[in-house]
Design an enzyme around this catalytic site. Structure first.
Site, PDB file in Angstrom:
ATOM      1  N   GLY A 128      -7.561   2.454  -7.508  1.00  0.00           N
ATOM      2  CA  GLY A 128      -8.889   1.902  -7.798  1.00  0.00           C
ATOM      3  C   GLY A 128      -9.518   1.225  -6.585  1.00  0.00           C
ATOM      4  CD  GLU A 140     -10.207   5.767  -8.591  1.00  0.00           C
ATOM      5  OE1 GLU A 140      -9.499   4.770  -8.912  1.00  0.00           O
ATOM      6  OE2 GLU A 140     -10.427   6.691  -9.374  1.00  0.00           O
ATOM      7  CD  GLU A 168      -4.903   6.622  -8.776  1.00  0.00           C
ATOM      8  OE1 GLU A 168      -4.566   7.377  -7.829  1.00  0.00           O
ATOM      9  OE2 GLU A 168      -5.878   5.858  -8.714  1.00  0.00           O
ATOM     10  CB  ALA A 185      -6.632  -0.163 -11.838  1.00  0.00           C
TER      11      ALA A 185
HETATM   12  N1  COA Z   1      -1.272  -3.655 -10.006  1.00  0.00           N
HETATM   13  C1  COA Z   1      -0.638  -4.807 -10.322  1.00  0.00           C
HETATM   14  N2  COA Z   1       0.069  -5.512  -9.442  1.00  0.00           N
HETATM   15  C2  COA Z   1       0.131  -5.054  -8.189  1.00  0.00           C
HETATM   16  C3  COA Z   1      -0.499  -3.879  -7.781  1.00  0.00           C
HETATM   17  C4  COA Z   1      -1.249  -3.169  -8.757  1.00  0.00           C
HETATM   18  N3  COA Z   1      -1.923  -2.056  -8.460  1.00  0.00           N
HETATM   19  N4  COA Z   1      -0.243  -3.669  -6.474  1.00  0.00           N
HETATM   20  C5  COA Z   1       0.516  -4.692  -6.074  1.00  0.00           C
HETATM   21  N5  COA Z   1       0.755  -5.527  -7.103  1.00  0.00           N
HETATM   22  C6  COA Z   1       1.529  -6.765  -7.105  1.00  0.00           C
HETATM   23  C7  COA Z   1       3.035  -6.500  -7.076  1.00  0.00           C
HETATM   24  O1  COA Z   1       3.510  -6.203  -8.381  1.00  0.00           O
HETATM   25  C8  COA Z   1       3.542  -7.796  -6.549  1.00  0.00           C
HETATM   26  O2  COA Z   1       3.517  -8.751  -7.588  1.00  0.00           O
HETATM   27  P1  COA Z   1       4.785  -9.741  -7.829  1.00  0.00           P
HETATM   28  O3  COA Z   1       4.884 -10.542  -6.548  1.00  0.00           O
HETATM   29  O4  COA Z   1       4.376 -10.563  -9.000  1.00  0.00           O
HETATM   30  O5  COA Z   1       5.968  -8.853  -8.045  1.00  0.00           O
HETATM   31  C9  COA Z   1       2.474  -8.218  -5.554  1.00  0.00           C
HETATM   32  O6  COA Z   1       1.308  -7.489  -5.920  1.00  0.00           O
HETATM   33  C10 COA Z   1       2.815  -7.871  -4.107  1.00  0.00           C
HETATM   34  O7  COA Z   1       3.105  -6.475  -4.056  1.00  0.00           O
HETATM   35  P2  COA Z   1       4.469  -5.886  -3.462  1.00  0.00           P
HETATM   36  O8  COA Z   1       4.703  -4.555  -4.112  1.00  0.00           O
HETATM   37  O9  COA Z   1       5.561  -6.877  -3.551  1.00  0.00           O
HETATM   38  O10 COA Z   1       4.059  -5.686  -1.920  1.00  0.00           O
HETATM   39  P3  COA Z   1       4.655  -4.641  -0.900  1.00  0.00           P
HETATM   40  O11 COA Z   1       4.128  -5.040   0.423  1.00  0.00           O
HETATM   41  O12 COA Z   1       6.126  -4.535  -1.048  1.00  0.00           O
HETATM   42  O13 COA Z   1       4.033  -3.225  -1.319  1.00  0.00           O
HETATM   43  C11 COA Z   1       2.263  -1.728  -2.032  1.00  0.00           C
HETATM   44  C12 COA Z   1       2.649  -3.010  -1.223  1.00  0.00           C
HETATM   45  C13 COA Z   1       0.752  -1.636  -1.983  1.00  0.00           C
HETATM   46  C14 COA Z   1       2.887  -0.493  -1.343  1.00  0.00           C
HETATM   47  C15 COA Z   1       2.780  -1.846  -3.467  1.00  0.00           C
HETATM   48  O14 COA Z   1       2.397  -3.099  -3.992  1.00  0.00           O
HETATM   49  C16 COA Z   1       2.254  -0.775  -4.384  1.00  0.00           C
HETATM   50  O15 COA Z   1       2.717   0.359  -4.325  1.00  0.00           O
HETATM   51  N6  COA Z   1       1.295  -1.138  -5.268  1.00  0.00           N
HETATM   52  C17 COA Z   1       0.766  -0.233  -6.267  1.00  0.00           C
HETATM   53  C18 COA Z   1      -0.175   0.762  -5.660  1.00  0.00           C
HETATM   54  C19 COA Z   1      -0.697   1.704  -6.722  1.00  0.00           C
HETATM   55  O16 COA Z   1       0.035   2.479  -7.297  1.00  0.00           O
HETATM   56  N7  COA Z   1      -2.002   1.629  -6.967  1.00  0.00           N
HETATM   57  C20 COA Z   1      -2.664   2.456  -7.940  1.00  0.00           C
HETATM   58  C21 COA Z   1      -2.717   1.779  -9.233  1.00  0.00           C
HETATM   59  S1  COA Z   1      -3.566   2.762 -10.452  1.00  0.00           S
END
Ligand code: COA
Length: 260
Positions: free
Chosen positions: A111, A114, A134, A66
């Protein structure tokens, strides 16, 4: 239907629903959740579509969760509404009258995991990663993760993943029973289409009843589940497809099902 974050194509009776926010790793904001609901509502009524594939756009993610920007702004009241809304949409997908296959090619987190779990089948590329991170954000899954994950992989493994917020790779997800199949990344699209076409050739009412019997039956006691199964079996015995399928077997030919 005007869609900003989702693309939908229909090919040979299979609908391909693509979550299309690759720059945000397909993170689900409120608008995307609403569009997902609209798309699935229209697909449920669409008799030309027999199977649905859901996938993420770009190379890196199915869905990375999400949208954390939105979660960050929630309070206790709006947070509950946010969770209920997502749960409703995912439950709608889980209760669809046609099979929903998740084609998983990358990060499938929060999400996203999920959403995949609400689908009926999950096919992953070998580079997919799964998790419910989360806990690392000080929250819990709100779109069904605490309920579907233990049902799918067992309480012991689910509690480990939920409490530590660690990701697992595709091979581990397969060993845990979280995904049906792993394929090389470049073969994902082809394999999912092949499975979808295979399902599209089967008897649609029987498919609908398998989904209903398993999904509804899982929350019933055994006697109630068996009653449901017998009722659906009886209904099927009144269909043309039952006559066609059994006659084709007896006549040593391939059946042609009409969904009647
Ligand atoms: N919500 C909002 N934005 C998200 C996102 C999320 N769940 N997951 C990734 N993004 C965004 C990042 O903020 C980034 O945006 P920006 O370029 O404007 O800064 C873009 O997507 C690319 O992600 P980035 O983190 O730079 O890629 P990465 O390859 O370094 O890392 C992940 C990939 C998946 C490990 C990392 O993005 C992450 O941990 N995301 C969140 C996962 C999470 O906690 N999900 C549960 C949410 S309830």
């Amino acid at each position: 239907m005007k869609l900003s974050n989702i693309k939908m194509d229909i090919e040979k009776r299979v609908a391909y629903v693509t979550i299309n926010r690759p720059e945000k790793l397909n993170a689900l904001n409120a608008e995307t959740i609403t569009e997902l609901y609209q798309v699935f509502k229209s697909l449920k009524q669409n008799d030309d579509v027999l199977v649905i594939v859901i996938r993420g756009s770009g190379e890196k993610a199915f869905v990375a969760g999400a949208d954390i920007n939105e979660i960050n702004r929630h309070d206790d009241i709006s947070g509950r509404i946010f969770a209920l809304r997502g749960q409703k949409v995912y439950r709608y997908i889980e209760k669809m009258n046609k099979p929903v296959i998740a084609a998983i090619g990358g990060y499938t987190l929060g999400g996203g995991c999920e959403l995949a779990m609400a689908c009926h089948l999950r096919i992953a590329s070998e580079k997919a990663k799964f998790g419910q991170p989360e806990i690392n954000l000080g929250i819990i899954p709100g779109y069904g993760g605490t309920q579907r994950l233990p049902r799918l992989i067992g309480r012991t493994r689910a509690l480990h993943l939920l409490l530590f917020g660690e990701n697992i790779d595709a091979k581990t997800a397969f060993e845990f029973g979280l995904v049906n199949e792993i394929v090389p990344d470049e073969k994902l699209e082809e394999r999912v289409s092949e499975l979808a076409q295979n399902l599209a050739g089967k008897a649609p009412i029987a498919i609908k009843y398998i989904l209903q019997s398993v999904t509804d039956g899982q929350d019933m006691n055994l006697d109630a589940g068996l009653n449901l199964e017998a009722e659906l079996f009886g209904n099927l015995c009144g269909t043309e497809d039952m006559k066609e399928g059994t006659s084709a077997f007896l006549e040593k030919r391939k059946p042609v099902f009409k969904g009647k």
